[in-house]
Design an enzyme around this catalytic site. Structure first.
Site, PDB file in Angstrom:
ATOM      1  CG  HIS A  39       5.191 -15.873   1.989  1.00  0.00           C
ATOM      2  ND1 HIS A  39       3.926 -15.598   2.468  1.00  0.00           N
ATOM      3  CD2 HIS A  39       5.437 -14.956   1.019  1.00  0.00           C
ATOM      4  CE1 HIS A  39       3.426 -14.579   1.808  1.00  0.00           C
ATOM      5  NE2 HIS A  39       4.315 -14.158   0.921  1.00  0.00           N
ATOM      6  CG  HIS A  56       8.965  -7.873   4.172  1.00  0.00           C
ATOM      7  ND1 HIS A  56       9.351  -7.646   2.866  1.00  0.00           N
ATOM      8  CD2 HIS A  56       7.630  -8.114   4.132  1.00  0.00           C
ATOM      9  CE1 HIS A  56       8.296  -7.748   2.075  1.00  0.00           C
ATOM     10  NE2 HIS A  56       7.237  -8.032   2.826  1.00  0.00           N
TER      11      HIS A  56
END
Length: 133
Positions: free
Chosen positions: A10, A85
């Protein structure tokens, strides 16, 4: 090499910490206008201490704008600068970092966002909303 399972992948827009009642957060997120879908891809690598991550590239202005709209309806959160990220591993591995360093993956469409709860390392979707089409 200890790579996170794909079901845990995620992109965190806002970290809220311990939230005993998710309903007020979901209610606040419901008020956001749904953005248009945008495209991202994995690109490069980095680390936070022992945590290894794959960077993001693509329509980063849309991602940043969406993150700011999310932050605007939520209580104050983590003050650290946003580094888009995808966490890959919680244990740094030089071989994996080297492999990811020059990586540029295919693009994908971001077309939904979720409120996610983490309990004992397991992630649970609490609320999900599709982007405007």
């Amino acid at each position: 090499m200890s790579v996170r399972r794909a079901e845990k992948w995620h992109v965190t827009l806002v970290f809220l910490g311990d939230v005993p009642d998710h309903a007020p957060v979901a209610d606040a997120l419901r008020k956001l206008p749904a953005p248009a879908p945008f495209r991202l891809r994995l690109s490069g690598a980095g680390r936070f201490g022992a945590v290894l991550w794959a960077g993001l590239d693509g329509d980063l202005p849309a991602l940043h704008d969406f993150r700011e709209s999310v932050r605007s309806v939520l209580p104050p959160s983590d003050p650290r600068p946003f580094q888009p990220h995808l966490t890959v591993s919680y244990r740094f591995d030089r071989r994996l970092a080297t492999a990811l360093d020059g990586y540029a993956g295919p693009t994908w469409t971001v077309d939904e966002f979720c409120l996610v709860s983490s309990v004992d390392g397991a992630y649970h979707r609490v609320w999900t909303r599709a982007f405007a089409s």
